[in-house]
Design a protein around this motif. Structure first.
Motif, PDB file in Angstrom:
ATOM      1  N   SER A 229      -5.219  -0.265  16.727  1.00 62.73           N
ATOM      2  CA  SER A 229      -6.325   0.325  15.969  1.00 62.73           C
ATOM      3  C   SER A 229      -6.142   1.810  15.663  1.00 62.73           C
ATOM      4  O   SER A 229      -7.082   2.475  15.241  1.00 62.73           O
ATOM      5  N   ILE A 230      -4.944   2.345  15.880  1.00 64.76           N
ATOM      6  CA  ILE A 230      -4.570   3.659  15.336  1.00 64.76           C
ATOM      7  C   ILE A 230      -3.474   3.366  14.333  1.00 64.76           C
ATOM      8  O   ILE A 230      -2.362   3.008  14.695  1.00 64.76           O
ATOM      9  N   ARG A 231      -3.762   3.533  13.053  1.00 61.45           N
ATOM     10  CA  ARG A 231      -2.932   2.858  12.059  1.00 61.45           C
ATOM     11  C   ARG A 231      -2.726   3.665  10.782  1.00 61.45           C
ATOM     12  O   ARG A 231      -3.645   4.302  10.269  1.00 61.45           O
ATOM     13  N   TYR A 232      -1.495   3.604  10.284  1.00 60.35           N
ATOM     14  CA  TYR A 232      -1.162   4.065   8.928  1.00 60.35           C
ATOM     15  C   TYR A 232      -1.172   2.844   8.010  1.00 60.35           C
ATOM     16  O   TYR A 232      -0.482   1.855   8.277  1.00 60.35           O
ATOM     17  N   SER A 233      -1.929   2.938   6.928  1.00 57.77           N
ATOM     18  CA  SER A 233      -1.910   1.837   5.955  1.00 57.77           C
ATOM     19  C   SER A 233      -0.636   1.865   5.126  1.00 57.77           C
ATOM     20  O   SER A 233      -0.196   0.845   4.608  1.00 57.77           O
ATOM     21  N   GLY A 234      -0.027   3.066   4.988  1.00 58.29           N
ATOM     22  CA  GLY A 234       1.143   3.232   4.132  1.00 58.29           C
ATOM     23  C   GLY A 234       0.735   3.616   2.718  1.00 58.29           C
ATOM     24  O   GLY A 234      -0.442   3.624   2.351  1.00 58.29           O
ATOM     25  N   SER A 235       1.721   3.952   1.911  1.00 62.71           N
ATOM     26  CA  SER A 235       1.470   4.433   0.550  1.00 62.71           C
ATOM     27  C   SER A 235       1.236   3.289  -0.429  1.00 62.71           C
ATOM     28  O   SER A 235       1.503   2.121  -0.129  1.00 62.71           O
ATOM     29  N   LEU A 236       0.746   3.659  -1.601  1.00 64.73           N
ATOM     30  CA  LEU A 236       0.417   2.679  -2.638  1.00 64.73           C
ATOM     31  C   LEU A 236       1.665   2.007  -3.193  1.00 64.73           C
ATOM     32  O   LEU A 236       1.666   0.816  -3.515  1.00 64.73           O
ATOM     33  N   LEU A 237       2.757   2.801  -3.347  1.00 65.54           N
ATOM     34  CA  LEU A 237       4.022   2.317  -3.895  1.00 65.54           C
ATOM     35  C   LEU A 237       5.179   2.890  -3.088  1.00 65.54           C
ATOM     36  O   LEU A 237       4.984   3.766  -2.238  1.00 65.54           O
ATOM     37  N   LYS A 238       6.371   2.433  -3.357  1.00 65.54           N
ATOM     38  CA  LYS A 238       7.575   3.020  -2.782  1.00 65.54           C
ATOM     39  C   LYS A 238       7.900   4.293  -3.554  1.00 65.54           C
ATOM     40  O   LYS A 238       7.975   4.272  -4.782  1.00 65.54           O
ATOM     41  N   TYR A 239       8.113   5.390  -2.819  1.00 62.03           N
ATOM     42  CA  TYR A 239       8.292   6.676  -3.469  1.00 62.03           C
ATOM     43  C   TYR A 239       9.630   7.348  -3.182  1.00 62.03           C
ATOM     44  O   TYR A 239       9.823   8.514  -3.542  1.00 62.03           O
ATOM     45  N   SER A 240      10.562   6.650  -2.561  1.00 62.43           N
ATOM     46  CA  SER A 240      11.892   7.216  -2.316  1.00 62.43           C
ATOM     47  C   SER A 240      12.843   6.091  -1.924  1.00 62.43           C
ATOM     48  O   SER A 240      12.415   4.979  -1.574  1.00 62.43           O
ATOM     49  N   LYS A 241      14.138   6.411  -1.963  1.00 65.53           N
ATOM     50  CA  LYS A 241      15.148   5.427  -1.580  1.00 65.53           C
ATOM     51  C   LYS A 241      14.958   4.972  -0.136  1.00 65.53           C
ATOM     52  O   LYS A 241      15.245   3.816   0.199  1.00 65.53           O
ATOM     53  N   SER A 242      14.453   5.866   0.704  1.00 63.24           N
ATOM     54  CA  SER A 242      14.262   5.520   2.109  1.00 63.24           C
ATOM     55  C   SER A 242      13.125   4.521   2.324  1.00 63.24           C
ATOM     56  O   SER A 242      12.947   4.010   3.426  1.00 63.24           O
TER      57      SER A 242
END
Length: 388
Positions: A229-242
Protein backbone atom coordinates in the motif's frame (compact mmCIF):
# COMPACT_ATOMS: atom_id res chain seq x y z
CA UNK A 1 -15.28 3.54 -2.55
CA UNK A 2 -13.11 3.02 -5.62
CA UNK A 3 -10.24 5.43 -6.25
CA UNK A 4 -7.96 5.42 -9.30
CA UNK A 5 -4.30 6.32 -8.66
CA UNK A 6 -2.23 7.63 -11.57
CA UNK A 7 0.83 9.87 -11.92
CA UNK A 8 3.54 11.26 -14.18
CA UNK A 9 1.56 12.21 -17.26
CA UNK A 10 4.27 14.63 -18.47
CA UNK A 11 1.92 16.26 -20.97
CA UNK A 12 3.94 17.90 -23.74
CA UNK A 13 6.79 15.40 -23.46
CA UNK A 14 9.26 15.28 -26.36
CA UNK A 15 11.52 12.22 -26.69
CA UNK A 16 14.37 12.37 -29.21
CA UNK A 17 12.61 15.22 -31.05
CA UNK A 18 9.31 13.29 -31.27
CA UNK A 19 6.30 14.94 -29.61
CA UNK A 20 4.23 12.37 -27.73
CA UNK A 21 1.25 14.66 -27.19
CA UNK A 22 -1.09 12.80 -29.56
CA UNK A 23 -0.20 9.54 -27.82
CA UNK A 24 -0.82 11.18 -24.43
CA UNK A 25 -4.23 12.47 -25.50
CA UNK A 26 -5.15 8.95 -26.59
CA UNK A 27 -4.09 7.65 -23.17
CA UNK A 28 -6.19 10.27 -21.38
CA UNK A 29 -9.17 9.14 -23.44
CA UNK A 30 -8.38 5.58 -22.41
CA UNK A 31 -8.17 6.69 -18.79
CA UNK A 32 -11.70 8.10 -18.95
CA UNK A 33 -12.96 4.82 -20.39
CA UNK A 34 -11.31 2.87 -17.55
CA UNK A 35 -12.92 5.24 -15.02
CA UNK A 36 -16.32 4.54 -16.54
CA UNK A 37 -15.83 0.78 -16.83
CA UNK A 38 -14.48 0.37 -13.29
CA UNK A 39 -17.10 2.70 -11.76
CA UNK A 40 -14.41 4.86 -10.17
CA UNK A 41 -15.53 7.30 -7.44
CA UNK A 42 -12.46 9.59 -7.40
CA UNK A 43 -9.33 10.22 -9.45
CA UNK A 44 -5.99 10.75 -7.68
CA UNK A 45 -3.04 12.10 -9.68
CA UNK A 46 0.36 12.17 -7.88
CA UNK A 47 2.28 14.87 -9.75
CA UNK A 48 4.10 15.77 -12.97
CA UNK A 49 1.00 16.74 -14.88
CA UNK A 50 3.20 18.57 -17.38
CA UNK A 51 6.72 17.84 -18.56
CA UNK A 52 8.03 21.33 -17.84
CA UNK A 53 7.16 24.36 -15.78
CA UNK A 54 5.96 26.37 -18.79
CA UNK A 55 4.13 23.75 -20.87
CA UNK A 56 3.31 24.25 -24.54
CA UNK A 57 -0.17 25.57 -25.18
CA UNK A 58 -1.19 22.30 -26.86
CA UNK A 59 -0.46 20.43 -23.62
CA UNK A 60 -2.54 22.90 -21.60
CA UNK A 61 -5.40 22.54 -24.08
CA UNK A 62 -5.16 18.74 -23.81
CA UNK A 63 -5.52 18.92 -20.02
CA UNK A 64 -8.38 21.41 -20.38
CA UNK A 65 -10.20 19.02 -22.73
CA UNK A 66 -9.62 16.16 -20.28
CA UNK A 67 -11.09 18.16 -17.38
CA UNK A 68 -14.11 19.18 -19.45
CA UNK A 69 -14.81 15.56 -20.40
CA UNK A 70 -14.39 14.41 -16.81
CA UNK A 71 -16.80 17.05 -15.51
CA UNK A 72 -19.34 16.37 -18.24
CA UNK A 73 -19.20 12.58 -18.49
CA UNK A 74 -18.21 11.10 -15.12
CA UNK A 75 -18.53 13.93 -12.57
CA UNK A 76 -16.25 12.53 -9.87
CA UNK A 77 -13.78 14.33 -7.57
CA UNK A 78 -10.35 14.91 -9.11
CA UNK A 79 -7.42 15.35 -6.74
CA UNK A 80 -3.98 16.39 -8.03
CA UNK A 81 -0.63 17.62 -6.73
CA UNK A 82 2.34 19.29 -8.39
CA UNK A 83 5.43 17.24 -9.16
CA UNK A 84 8.99 18.40 -9.62
CA UNK A 85 8.41 19.03 -13.36
CA UNK A 86 5.40 21.29 -12.75
CA UNK A 87 5.28 24.99 -12.03
CA UNK A 88 3.70 25.06 -8.57
CA UNK A 89 2.00 28.44 -8.87
CA UNK A 90 0.79 27.96 -12.44
CA UNK A 91 -0.79 24.63 -11.55
CA UNK A 92 -2.96 26.34 -8.91
CA UNK A 93 -4.40 28.89 -11.32
CA UNK A 94 -8.19 28.90 -10.98
CA UNK A 95 -8.08 26.52 -8.02
CA UNK A 96 -10.93 28.27 -6.24
CA UNK A 97 -13.25 27.83 -9.23
CA UNK A 98 -12.14 24.24 -9.75
CA UNK A 99 -13.16 23.31 -6.19
CA UNK A 100 -16.75 24.18 -7.04
CA UNK A 101 -16.62 21.21 -9.43
CA UNK A 102 -14.79 18.89 -7.00
CA UNK A 103 -11.41 19.43 -8.68
CA UNK A 104 -8.65 19.92 -6.11
CA UNK A 105 -5.22 20.92 -7.43
CA UNK A 106 -2.52 21.55 -4.83
CA UNK A 107 0.48 23.19 -6.45
CA UNK A 108 2.29 25.09 -3.69
CA UNK A 109 3.57 24.08 -0.28
CA UNK A 110 1.41 25.23 2.62
CA UNK A 111 2.16 24.97 6.34
CA UNK A 112 -1.01 22.92 6.74
CA UNK A 113 -1.34 20.08 4.24
CA UNK A 114 -4.65 20.11 2.36
CA UNK A 115 -7.05 17.29 3.27
CA UNK A 116 -10.07 16.32 1.17
CA UNK A 117 -12.75 14.21 2.88
CA UNK A 118 -14.27 11.70 0.46
CA UNK A 119 -16.98 10.35 2.75
CA UNK A 120 -14.71 8.97 5.47
CA UNK A 121 -11.70 8.50 3.20
CA UNK A 122 -9.29 11.31 4.02
CA UNK A 123 -6.90 12.24 1.21
CA UNK A 124 -3.92 14.46 2.08
CA UNK A 125 -2.39 16.36 -0.84
CA UNK A 126 1.34 17.11 -0.42
CA UNK A 127 2.72 18.84 -3.53
CA UNK A 128 6.43 18.62 -4.29
CA UNK A 129 8.47 21.37 -2.64
CA UNK A 130 12.20 21.77 -2.27
CA UNK A 131 13.41 21.37 1.31
CA UNK A 132 14.92 24.87 1.28
CA UNK A 133 11.51 26.39 0.54
CA UNK A 134 9.86 24.26 3.24
CA UNK A 135 12.30 25.24 5.97
CA UNK A 136 12.04 28.91 5.05
CA UNK A 137 8.25 28.83 5.13
CA UNK A 138 8.22 26.99 8.47
CA UNK A 139 11.19 28.93 9.90
CA UNK A 140 12.99 25.67 10.73
CA UNK A 141 16.54 26.35 9.59
CA UNK A 142 18.10 23.95 12.10
CA UNK A 143 15.65 21.05 11.72
CA UNK A 144 15.42 20.70 7.92
CA UNK A 145 18.57 19.98 5.92
CA UNK A 146 17.28 17.66 3.15
CA UNK A 147 14.11 16.44 1.46
CA UNK A 148 13.57 13.55 3.85
CA UNK A 149 13.56 15.88 6.85
CA UNK A 150 11.17 18.23 5.02
CA UNK A 151 8.75 15.35 4.36
CA UNK A 152 9.11 14.11 7.95
CA UNK A 153 8.12 17.52 9.32
CA UNK A 154 5.06 17.71 7.05
CA UNK A 155 3.96 14.18 7.97
CA UNK A 156 4.41 14.89 11.70
CA UNK A 157 2.26 17.98 11.41
CA UNK A 158 -0.49 15.91 9.78
CA UNK A 159 -0.57 12.94 12.14
CA UNK A 160 -0.01 15.01 15.29
CA UNK A 161 -2.55 17.63 14.30
CA UNK A 162 -6.03 17.87 15.84
CA UNK A 163 -7.80 16.99 12.57
CA UNK A 164 -6.06 13.65 11.97
CA UNK A 165 -8.44 10.73 12.51
CA UNK A 166 -6.62 7.39 12.89
CA UNK A 167 -9.95 5.56 12.52
CA UNK A 168 -10.58 7.01 9.06
CA UNK A 169 -8.96 5.55 5.94
CA UNK A 170 -6.04 7.95 5.44
CA UNK A 171 -4.32 8.41 2.08
CA UNK A 172 -1.21 10.53 1.51
CA UNK A 173 -0.39 11.73 -1.99
CA UNK A 174 3.23 12.83 -2.53
CA UNK A 175 5.86 13.07 -5.23
CA UNK A 176 9.43 11.93 -4.69
CA UNK A 177 11.95 9.12 -4.20
CA UNK A 178 10.58 6.81 -1.51
CA UNK A 179 12.85 3.87 -0.62
CA UNK A 180 12.89 0.93 1.74
CA UNK A 181 16.11 1.88 3.58
CA UNK A 182 18.23 2.19 0.42
CA UNK A 183 17.88 3.18 -3.25
CA UNK A 184 18.44 -0.47 -4.23
CA UNK A 185 14.80 -1.08 -3.24
CA UNK A 186 13.42 0.94 -6.17
CA UNK A 187 13.60 0.80 -9.95
CA UNK A 188 14.60 4.07 -11.61
CA UNK A 189 14.63 5.13 -15.27
CA UNK A 190 16.55 7.63 -17.38
CA UNK A 191 13.66 10.07 -17.85
CA UNK A 192 13.33 10.96 -14.15
CA UNK A 193 14.85 14.30 -13.21
CA UNK A 194 16.87 14.60 -9.96
CA UNK A 195 14.89 16.25 -7.17
CA UNK A 196 17.72 17.94 -5.31
CA UNK A 197 21.27 19.12 -5.95
CA UNK A 198 24.00 18.59 -3.36
CA UNK A 199 21.91 16.73 -0.79
CA UNK A 200 20.09 13.43 -0.40
CA UNK A 201 16.75 13.15 -2.18
CA UNK A 202 15.58 9.78 -0.81
CA UNK A 203 12.76 9.41 1.72
CA UNK A 204 12.46 6.26 3.84
CA UNK A 205 9.08 4.53 3.59
CA UNK A 206 8.84 4.12 7.38
CA UNK A 207 7.89 7.81 7.59
CA UNK A 208 4.45 6.89 6.23
CA UNK A 209 3.49 4.17 8.73
CA UNK A 210 0.42 6.11 9.92
CA UNK A 211 -1.18 6.14 6.46
CA UNK A 212 -3.31 3.34 5.04
CA UNK A 213 -2.22 4.07 1.48
CA UNK A 214 0.51 6.27 0.01
CA UNK A 215 -0.07 7.32 -3.60
CA UNK A 216 3.34 8.10 -5.07
CA UNK A 217 4.54 9.89 -8.16
CA UNK A 218 7.99 10.43 -9.73
CA UNK A 219 9.27 6.93 -10.56
CA UNK A 220 8.00 5.81 -13.95
CA UNK A 221 7.96 2.07 -13.30
CA UNK A 222 4.89 0.69 -11.44
CA UNK A 223 6.15 -0.68 -8.11
CA UNK A 224 5.55 -0.93 -4.40
CA UNK A 225 7.94 0.18 -1.65
CA UNK A 226 8.18 -1.77 1.63
CA UNK A 227 4.50 -2.71 1.59
CA UNK A 228 1.81 -3.17 -1.02
CA UNK A 229 0.00 0.00 0.00
CA UNK A 230 2.96 2.34 -0.58
CA UNK A 231 2.91 2.47 -4.32
CA UNK A 232 4.04 4.13 -7.54
CA UNK A 233 1.42 3.86 -10.25
CA UNK A 234 4.06 4.63 -12.90
CA UNK A 235 3.91 7.02 -15.84
CA UNK A 236 1.22 7.35 -18.48
CA UNK A 237 3.56 6.23 -21.31
CA UNK A 238 7.10 4.98 -21.84
CA UNK A 239 9.38 8.00 -21.90
CA UNK A 240 12.88 6.59 -22.46
CA UNK A 241 14.77 3.57 -23.75
CA UNK A 242 15.19 2.40 -20.16
CA UNK A 243 11.39 2.04 -19.86
CA UNK A 244 10.73 -0.25 -22.85
CA UNK A 245 10.11 -3.27 -20.58
CA UNK A 246 7.65 -1.42 -18.33
CA UNK A 247 3.99 -2.41 -18.31
CA UNK A 248 2.23 0.90 -17.80
CA UNK A 249 -0.84 0.79 -15.61
CA UNK A 250 -3.09 2.55 -13.15
CA UNK A 251 -3.85 1.36 -9.62
CA UNK A 252 -7.43 1.00 -8.36
CA UNK A 253 -8.10 1.18 -4.63
CA UNK A 254 -11.25 -0.66 -3.55
CA UNK A 255 -11.93 0.62 -0.02
CA UNK A 256 -14.63 -0.82 2.25
CA UNK A 257 -14.24 -0.01 5.93
CA UNK A 258 -16.89 -2.58 6.88
CA UNK A 259 -14.87 -5.56 5.65
CA UNK A 260 -11.54 -7.17 6.43
CA UNK A 261 -9.21 -6.39 4.76
CA UNK A 262 -10.41 -2.85 4.25
CA UNK A 263 -8.29 -2.30 1.13
CA UNK A 264 -8.15 -4.35 -2.04
CA UNK A 265 -5.78 -3.25 -4.80
CA UNK A 266 -6.26 -3.87 -8.50
CA UNK A 267 -4.44 -2.69 -11.61
CA UNK A 268 -5.49 -1.92 -15.18
CA UNK A 269 -2.95 -1.93 -18.00
CA UNK A 270 -2.61 1.11 -20.24
CA UNK A 271 -2.34 0.11 -23.92
CA UNK A 272 -0.76 2.75 -26.20
CA UNK A 273 -1.52 3.16 -29.89
CA UNK A 274 2.25 3.07 -30.51
CA UNK A 275 4.54 1.10 -28.24
CA UNK A 276 8.18 1.98 -27.47
CA UNK A 277 10.54 -0.93 -28.20
CA UNK A 278 14.15 -1.94 -28.74
CA UNK A 279 14.98 -4.01 -31.83
CA UNK A 280 18.33 -5.79 -31.92
CA UNK A 281 20.07 -7.35 -34.90
CA UNK A 282 22.12 -6.55 -37.96
CA UNK A 283 21.14 -3.70 -40.24
CA UNK A 284 20.39 -6.10 -43.11
CA UNK A 285 18.00 -8.10 -40.92
CA UNK A 286 16.23 -5.10 -39.40
CA UNK A 287 15.73 -3.31 -42.71
CA UNK A 288 13.48 -6.21 -43.77
CA UNK A 289 10.86 -5.31 -41.13
CA UNK A 290 8.63 -2.32 -40.55
CA UNK A 291 6.64 -0.75 -37.68
CA UNK A 292 4.97 2.50 -36.61
CA UNK A 293 6.12 1.99 -33.01
CA UNK A 294 8.78 4.14 -31.39
CA UNK A 295 11.95 2.12 -32.00
CA UNK A 296 15.46 2.15 -30.59
CA UNK A 297 17.87 0.02 -32.63
CA UNK A 298 20.70 -2.01 -31.12
CA UNK A 299 22.77 -2.76 -34.22
CA UNK A 300 25.13 -5.75 -34.09
CA UNK A 301 27.09 -4.77 -37.20
CA UNK A 302 30.88 -4.67 -36.79
CA UNK A 303 31.16 -1.26 -38.49
CA UNK A 304 29.20 1.95 -38.91
CA UNK A 305 26.44 1.81 -41.57
CA UNK A 306 26.24 4.87 -43.81
CA UNK A 307 22.87 6.68 -43.56
CA UNK A 308 21.54 3.95 -41.26
CA UNK A 309 18.91 6.07 -39.55
CA UNK A 310 17.49 7.68 -42.69
CA UNK A 311 17.28 4.29 -44.38
CA UNK A 312 15.66 2.63 -41.37
CA UNK A 313 13.12 5.44 -41.06
CA UNK A 314 11.71 4.51 -44.46
CA UNK A 315 10.48 1.33 -42.76
CA UNK A 316 10.28 2.65 -39.18
CA UNK A 317 9.05 6.28 -39.39
CA UNK A 318 9.20 6.72 -35.60
CA UNK A 319 12.75 5.41 -35.15
CA UNK A 320 14.31 7.20 -32.18
CA UNK A 321 17.92 6.13 -31.95
CA UNK A 322 20.72 3.74 -32.88
CA UNK A 323 23.30 2.09 -30.66
CA UNK A 324 26.14 0.01 -32.11
CA UNK A 325 26.37 -2.60 -29.38
CA UNK A 326 29.44 -4.44 -30.71
CA UNK A 327 31.51 -1.28 -31.09
CA UNK A 328 31.46 -0.48 -27.39
CA UNK A 329 34.83 -0.84 -25.72
CA UNK A 330 36.85 -0.20 -28.89
CA UNK A 331 38.56 3.11 -29.61
CA UNK A 332 35.55 4.83 -31.07
CA UNK A 333 34.20 8.24 -31.76
CA UNK A 334 31.57 8.72 -29.02
CA UNK A 335 29.16 10.45 -31.37
CA UNK A 336 28.96 7.62 -33.89
CA UNK A 337 30.53 4.48 -32.54
CA UNK A 338 33.07 4.44 -35.40
CA UNK A 339 36.79 3.57 -35.23
CA UNK A 340 38.98 6.67 -35.05
CA UNK A 341 41.36 5.10 -37.58
CA UNK A 342 38.50 4.73 -40.06
CA UNK A 343 37.47 8.35 -39.54
CA UNK A 344 40.85 9.62 -40.72
CA UNK A 345 40.18 8.07 -44.12
CA UNK A 346 37.00 10.11 -44.66
CA UNK A 347 36.67 13.53 -46.28
CA UNK A 348 35.50 16.45 -44.14
CA UNK A 349 32.07 16.59 -45.77
CA UNK A 350 31.57 12.83 -45.18
CA UNK A 351 32.55 13.23 -41.54
CA UNK A 352 30.06 16.06 -41.06
CA UNK A 353 27.39 14.07 -42.88
CA UNK A 354 27.85 11.21 -40.38
CA UNK A 355 27.99 13.61 -37.42
CA UNK A 356 24.72 15.26 -38.46
CA UNK A 357 23.09 11.89 -39.14
CA UNK A 358 23.86 10.55 -35.67
CA UNK A 359 23.01 13.66 -33.71
CA UNK A 360 19.86 14.67 -35.60
CA UNK A 361 18.70 11.26 -36.76
CA UNK A 362 18.28 12.49 -40.34
CA UNK A 363 20.39 13.07 -43.42
CA UNK A 364 21.52 16.46 -44.69
CA UNK A 365 19.33 17.98 -47.37
CA UNK A 366 20.90 18.62 -50.77
CA UNK A 367 21.13 22.32 -49.98
CA UNK A 368 22.76 21.66 -46.61
CA UNK A 369 25.20 19.20 -48.20
CA UNK A 370 26.21 21.80 -50.81
CA UNK A 371 26.99 24.29 -48.03
CA UNK A 372 29.07 21.70 -46.14
CA UNK A 373 30.96 20.75 -49.30
CA UNK A 374 31.66 24.42 -50.06
CA UNK A 375 33.02 24.97 -46.53
CA UNK A 376 35.06 21.76 -46.81
CA UNK A 377 36.57 22.94 -50.12
CA UNK A 378 37.51 26.28 -48.58
CA UNK A 379 39.11 24.45 -45.65
CA UNK A 380 41.09 22.18 -47.97
CA UNK A 381 42.26 25.19 -49.99
CA UNK A 382 43.42 26.93 -46.82
CA UNK A 383 45.34 23.80 -45.77
CA UNK A 384 47.00 23.50 -49.18
CA UNK A 385 47.96 27.19 -49.23
CA UNK A 386 49.45 26.78 -45.77
CA UNK A 387 51.57 23.81 -46.92
CA UNK A 388 52.86 25.83 -49.88
Amino acid sequence: MRILHTADWHLGKIVNEFSLLDDQIAMLDQLIEIIKEEKIDALLMAGDLYDRGVPPKQAVLAFNDFLNRMMAEVKIPILMIAGNHDSNERLEFGNGLFKLNDVYIEGTFKPKTKMVDLGGVHVYLMPFADHIWVRQELDMEDQIKNLEEAIQVQVDQIVQGPDFDPHAFNILTMHGYVVNQSRDSIEESDSERPLSIGTTEYVDASIFDDFDYVALGHLHGPQQVKRESIRYSGSLLKYSKSEVNHHKQVVILDIDQDRDPVLKLETRDLIPDRDMRVLRGTFDDLIQGQSDDYIFFDLEDPAYIMDAMSRLRKKYPNAMGIDYVNLKGRQVDPARGQDVSDMRQLAIDDLFQQFFQNYRGQALTDQQLEIVQEVANLANQAIQEGDE
